[in-house]
Design an enzyme around this catalytic site. Structure first.
Site, short mmCIF file in Angstrom:
data_model
loop_
_atom_site.label_atom_id
_atom_site.label_comp_id
_atom_site.label_asym_id
_atom_site.label_seq_id
_atom_site.Cartn_x
_atom_site.Cartn_y
_atom_site.Cartn_z
N LYS A 29 -9.79 -5.51 10.39
CA LYS A 29 -9.05 -4.94 11.19
C LYS A 29 -8.73 -5.63 12.50
CE LYS A 29 -7.40 -1.86 8.39
NZ LYS A 29 -5.90 -1.73 7.88
N SER A 78 -6.64 -0.35 12.57
CA SER A 78 -7.36 0.74 12.67
C SER A 78 -8.14 0.73 14.10
CB SER A 78 -8.66 0.74 11.64
OG SER A 78 -9.49 1.64 11.83
N TYR A 87 -14.96 -3.69 7.17
CA TYR A 87 -13.83 -3.16 7.28
C TYR A 87 -13.16 -3.44 8.83
CZ TYR A 87 -10.17 0.62 7.71
OH TYR A 87 -9.13 1.43 7.85
N VAL A 108 -1.92 -7.70 -3.29
CA VAL A 108 -1.85 -8.60 -2.02
C VAL A 108 -2.55 -9.89 -2.19
CG1 VAL A 108 -0.58 -6.68 -0.66
CG2 VAL A 108 -3.14 -7.06 -0.66
N GLY A 134 0.76 -1.31 0.08
CA GLY A 134 -0.01 -0.09 0.01
C GLY A 134 0.84 1.26 -0.01
N ALA A 135 2.02 1.31 -0.44
CA ALA A 135 3.02 2.14 -0.40
C ALA A 135 2.70 3.40 -1.33
CB ALA A 135 4.43 1.59 -0.85
N1 LIG Z 1 -6.74 7.10 6.63
C1 LIG Z 1 -7.23 6.88 7.87
O1 LIG Z 1 -7.79 7.70 8.45
C2 LIG Z 1 -6.93 5.62 8.47
C3 LIG Z 1 -7.29 5.21 9.60
C4 LIG Z 1 -7.05 3.90 10.22
C5 LIG Z 1 -6.46 2.96 9.51
N2 LIG Z 1 -6.07 3.39 8.40
C6 LIG Z 1 -5.38 2.42 7.46
O2 LIG Z 1 -4.34 3.01 7.05
C7 LIG Z 1 -3.61 2.22 5.79
C8 LIG Z 1 -3.76 3.26 4.51
O3 LIG Z 1 -4.53 4.24 4.52
P1 LIG Z 1 -4.95 5.52 3.62
O4 LIG Z 1 -5.79 6.46 4.23
O5 LIG Z 1 -3.25 5.82 3.49
O6 LIG Z 1 -5.60 4.87 2.45
P2 LIG Z 1 -5.04 4.77 0.78
O7 LIG Z 1 -6.15 4.45 0.04
O8 LIG Z 1 -4.22 6.10 0.38
O9 LIG Z 1 -3.92 3.59 0.92
C9 LIG Z 1 -4.19 2.21 0.60
C10 LIG Z 1 -3.37 1.76 -0.33
O10 LIG Z 1 -3.53 0.26 -0.66
C11 LIG Z 1 -3.57 0.16 -1.95
N3 LIG Z 1 -4.12 -1.20 -2.43
C12 LIG Z 1 -5.42 -1.52 -2.47
N4 LIG Z 1 -5.88 -2.82 -2.77
C13 LIG Z 1 -4.37 -3.21 -3.05
C14 LIG Z 1 -3.87 -4.59 -3.55
N5 LIG Z 1 -5.03 -5.55 -3.53
N6 LIG Z 1 -2.74 -4.66 -3.32
C15 LIG Z 1 -1.76 -3.85 -3.15
N7 LIG Z 1 -2.15 -2.56 -2.83
C16 LIG Z 1 -3.47 -2.20 -2.59
C17 LIG Z 1 -4.13 1.21 -2.69
O11 LIG Z 1 -3.70 1.25 -4.12
C18 LIG Z 1 -3.90 2.43 -1.83
O12 LIG Z 1 -2.55 3.08 -2.25
C19 LIG Z 1 -5.00 1.34 5.58
O13 LIG Z 1 -4.56 -0.11 6.14
C20 LIG Z 1 -6.06 1.73 6.26
O14 LIG Z 1 -7.06 0.71 6.82
C21 LIG Z 1 -6.31 4.69 7.60
#
Ligand SMILES: NC(=O)c1ccc[n+]([C@@H]2O[C@H](COP(=O)([O-])OP(=O)(O)OC[C@H]3O[C@@H](n4cnc5c(N)ncnc54)[C@H](O)[C@@H]3O)[C@@H](O)[C@H]2O)c1
Length: 239
Positions: free
Chosen positions: A148, A130, A144, A55, A9-10
């Site tokens: 988590k 999360s 979701y 993934v 998810g980078a």
């Molecule tokens: N933003 C928030 O408030 C928040 C809160 C709690 C947890 N999180 C967690 O933090 C992490 C990142 O969230 P974010 O807000 O940066 O969202 P984001 O959507 O920017 O990041 C998620 C990334 O995962 C990638 N992805 C999706 N399916 C994939 C796959 N099959 N294989 C590889 N990559 C894949 C997407 O392309 C995306 O770049 C996640 O695990 C999310 O659950 C975010």
């Protein structure tokens, strides 16, 4: 030997910050994502090798690991890839149910399955959870939240498997972060104001604040921390 970190998810908001923080700490980072980095500022960064990674696909995971092992010794793995598809339970489609489980929970487990035997003493896995695993308040995020919560249980079990050989596994559990996945909860100014008011620190988190804790847990500074869930949520769950 060069220390290599794999971050899934980078290309996302938090994943990019994690990749950059680990690169700044001296790791060569293999940043895997379905998508390329989103913008110029999130683009090529010294120390990050961006690769296509899905993934949900074991062959794709194996290819990313081949890249990682060609670059040095894999010591850190961060599972950050996730999707969120909000739907109230009666309206949940099979595809929303299956895809969130497949990416968030099974994807994390698949990557851990592929890397576990490669991690020696000092190796560290950090899975991104999360606070939704603990809070039930946001409408439509049941699946979701379940994924988590599953990550937390899986990671505790993994920590027990890895411990005898000196490797560790932990969860970092973000609260509301100014990153794409919070977008659904910030659909209008009133909702955002209500969310901010519910956080003791009275603001959203920044991706770099999540990345800082991930880098700490990945490092030897956290050498006796394993099986933990570390919340980085401005005090939200405590309130
Ligand atoms: N933003 C928030 O408030 C928040 C809160 C709690 C947890 N999180 C967690 O933090 C992490 C990142 O969230 P974010 O807000 O940066 O969202 P984001 O959507 O920017 O990041 C998620 C990334 O995962 C990638 N992805 C999706 N399916 C994939 C796959 N099959 N294989 C590889 N990559 C894949 C997407 O392309 C995306 O770049 C996640 O695990 C999310 O659950 C975010």
């Amino acid at each position: 030997m060069t220390s290599v970190a794999l971050v899934t998810g980078a290309a996302g908001g938090i994943g990019r910050a994690i990749a950059q923080r680990l690169a700044d700490a001296g790791h060569v980072v293999v940043g895997g994502d379905l998508a390329p980095p989103a913008s110029e500022t999130d683009g090529p960064h010294e120390g990050i090798v961006d690769v296509h990674l899905d993934v949900t696909d074991d062959d794709s995971i194996a290819a990313a690991l081949t890249t990682a092992t060609e670059l040095g010794e894999l010591r850190t793995v961060v599972n950050c890839a996730a999707v969120l598809s909000a739907a109230r339970t009666p309206n949940l489609t099979d595809s929303q149910l299956d895809h969130q489980i497949d990416v968030n929970l099974a994807g994390t487990i698949r990557v851990c399955r592929a890397v576990t035997d490669r991690l020696g003493s000092g190796g560290s896995i950090v899975n991104i959870g999360s606070i939704s695993a603990t809070l039930g308040g946001a409408p439509g995020v049941g699946v979701y939240a379940a994924t988590k919560a599953g990550i937390e249980g899986f990671t505790r079990a993994l920590a027990c498997e890895l411990g005898p050989r000196g490797a560790r596994a932990n969860v970092v559990s973000p609260g509301f972060v100014d990153a794409p996945m919070a977008g659904l909860l910030r659909s209008d100014p009133d909702t955002e104001a209500r969310i901010v008011a519910s956080v003791p620190l009275r603001r959203l988190g920044r991706p770099d604040e999540i990345a800082e804790v991930v880098e700490f847990l990945a490092s030897e500074r956290a050498s006796y921390v394993s099986g933990a869930t570390v919340r980085v949520d401005g005090g939200r769950v405590a309130s």
